[in-house]
Design an enzyme around this catalytic site. Structure first.
Site, mmCIF file in Angstrom:
data_model
loop_
_atom_site.group_PDB
_atom_site.id
_atom_site.type_symbol
_atom_site.label_atom_id
_atom_site.label_comp_id
_atom_site.label_asym_id
_atom_site.label_seq_id
_atom_site.Cartn_x
_atom_site.Cartn_y
_atom_site.Cartn_z
ATOM 1 N N TYR A 179 3.729 10.316 -10.862
ATOM 2 C CA TYR A 179 2.772 9.508 -10.097
ATOM 3 C C TYR A 179 1.950 8.623 -11.027
ATOM 4 C CZ TYR A 179 -1.066 8.302 -6.934
ATOM 5 O OH TYR A 179 -1.996 7.625 -6.191
ATOM 6 N N ASN A 239 0.804 -1.224 0.000
ATOM 7 C CA ASN A 239 0.000 0.000 0.000
ATOM 8 C C ASN A 239 0.838 1.276 0.000
ATOM 9 O OD1 ASN A 239 -2.425 1.786 0.762
ATOM 10 N ND2 ASN A 239 -1.042 2.041 2.500
ATOM 11 N N SER A 255 4.042 5.814 -12.270
ATOM 12 C CA SER A 255 4.317 4.817 -11.238
ATOM 13 C C SER A 255 3.129 3.888 -11.046
ATOM 14 C CB SER A 255 4.694 5.497 -9.915
ATOM 15 O OG SER A 255 3.568 6.083 -9.278
ATOM 16 N N LYS A 256 1.924 4.418 -11.111
ATOM 17 C CA LYS A 256 0.743 3.583 -10.902
ATOM 18 C C LYS A 256 0.443 2.714 -12.129
ATOM 19 C CE LYS A 256 0.070 4.676 -6.667
ATOM 20 N NZ LYS A 256 0.325 3.667 -5.610
ATOM 21 N N ILE A 305 -10.076 9.372 -2.740
ATOM 22 C CA ILE A 305 -10.463 8.868 -1.430
ATOM 23 C C ILE A 305 -10.105 9.936 -0.398
ATOM 24 C CG2 ILE A 305 -10.192 6.997 0.246
ATOM 25 C CD1 ILE A 305 -11.321 6.078 -2.479
ATOM 26 N N SER A 355 -4.018 3.121 -8.481
ATOM 27 C CA SER A 355 -4.817 4.346 -8.525
ATOM 28 C C SER A 355 -5.503 4.441 -9.877
ATOM 29 C CB SER A 355 -3.916 5.573 -8.326
ATOM 30 O OG SER A 355 -4.602 6.779 -8.635
#
Length: 265
Positions: A163, A99, A166-167, A196, A150
């Site tokens: 980001y 996570n 990376s996801k 979230i 994500s």
């Protein structure tokens, strides 16, 4: 005919589960849910004080005291010791929840290589390394891995280039390792949260009125008209880790209120 106990999330009872990024947000919520389901927890996070608070919440709900394995996942020796300590303490490993991750703002014009390296080292390289070390133990127990990706891994958004990259890497890492480990009966899946409500955006610099507007915009950017809650992601992680998902592997599951299915208007 299915029996009344066909839903098997209760199968997590007694399962040794290592959760990274457990000191806040989705990781903390997942830790508490797994504790309530009777899992035996090893919790990693960089904020040791917060990690202790999460551990207390777990014991307050009647769960066994978690093993705390704090530390920076980009440090290879720390990761090795974390796995050794977890397996040494419990004697096995059944579930790995990857996570831990960071959100950093930056486009191709405004970011630099230092930012790229930081994001990829934490969000991808550390996941690769930890999983690699855990796999021999998960093979012994025919265990399960759940990665936290994500919506940014599937959909493109401006201003968060490293980001998003990376996801996307985590999404494909999930599919590839699922195929690698299927013959050993180790399942690998991931969840793809939308927006979230956690502190992750605040830590990335989205604060005050800008954050309030960002959350308000979820009425339009998410088909269900709202942002998600931590427990909604945690419940899906628990499902994928449990025997209820015994015939599911290589899946990237959207937990995003339908955002992945939407087109800009």
């Amino acid at each position: 005919m299915a029996s009344c106990d066909a839903f098997k999330v209760s199968s997590l009872k007694g399962k040794v589960t290592l959760i990274t990024g457990a000191s806040a947000g989705i990781g903390a919520g997942t830790s508490l849910l797994f504790a309530k389901l009777g899992a035996l927890l090893a919790l990693n996070g960089r904020d040791e004080e917060n990690l202790k608070k999460v551990a207390k919440q777990c014991t307050d709900c009647g769960a066994a005291e978690p093993l705390l394995v704090p530390g920076d996942l980009t440090d290879e020796e720390t990761v090795r010791k974390m796995v050794e300590k977890t397996v040494g303490h419990f004697g096995r490993l059944d579930v790995l929840i990857n996570n831990a991750g960071i959100l950093v703002m930056g486009s191709i014009e405004t970011s630099d290589l230092a930012q790229y390296d930081r994001v990829m080292n934490i969000n991808v390289r550390a996941v690769y390394h930890l999983t690699q070390l855990c796999v021999p133990h998960l093979i012994k127990t025919k265990g399960s891995i759940v990665n936290v990706s994500s919506i940014n891994g599937e959909r493109a958004f401006p201003g968060v280039l490293a980001y998003c990259m990376s996801k996307s890497a985590i999404d494909h890492f999930t599919r590839c390792t699922a195929l690698d480990l299927a013959p050993k009966q180790v399942r690998v899946n991931c969840v793809r949260p939308g927006v979230i409500v956690t502190e992750v955006h605040n830590k990335a610099g989205i604060v005050g009125d800008e954050y309030a507007q960002f959350i308000a915009d979820c009425k339009h950017t998410h088909a269900l008209g709202r942002p998600g809650e931590v427990d909604e992601v945690a419940q899906s992680i628990a499902f994928l880790a449990s025997d209820a998902a015994s015939f599911i592997t290589g899946v990237n599951l959207p937990i995003d209120g339908g955002r992945h299915a939407m087109c800009p208007m």
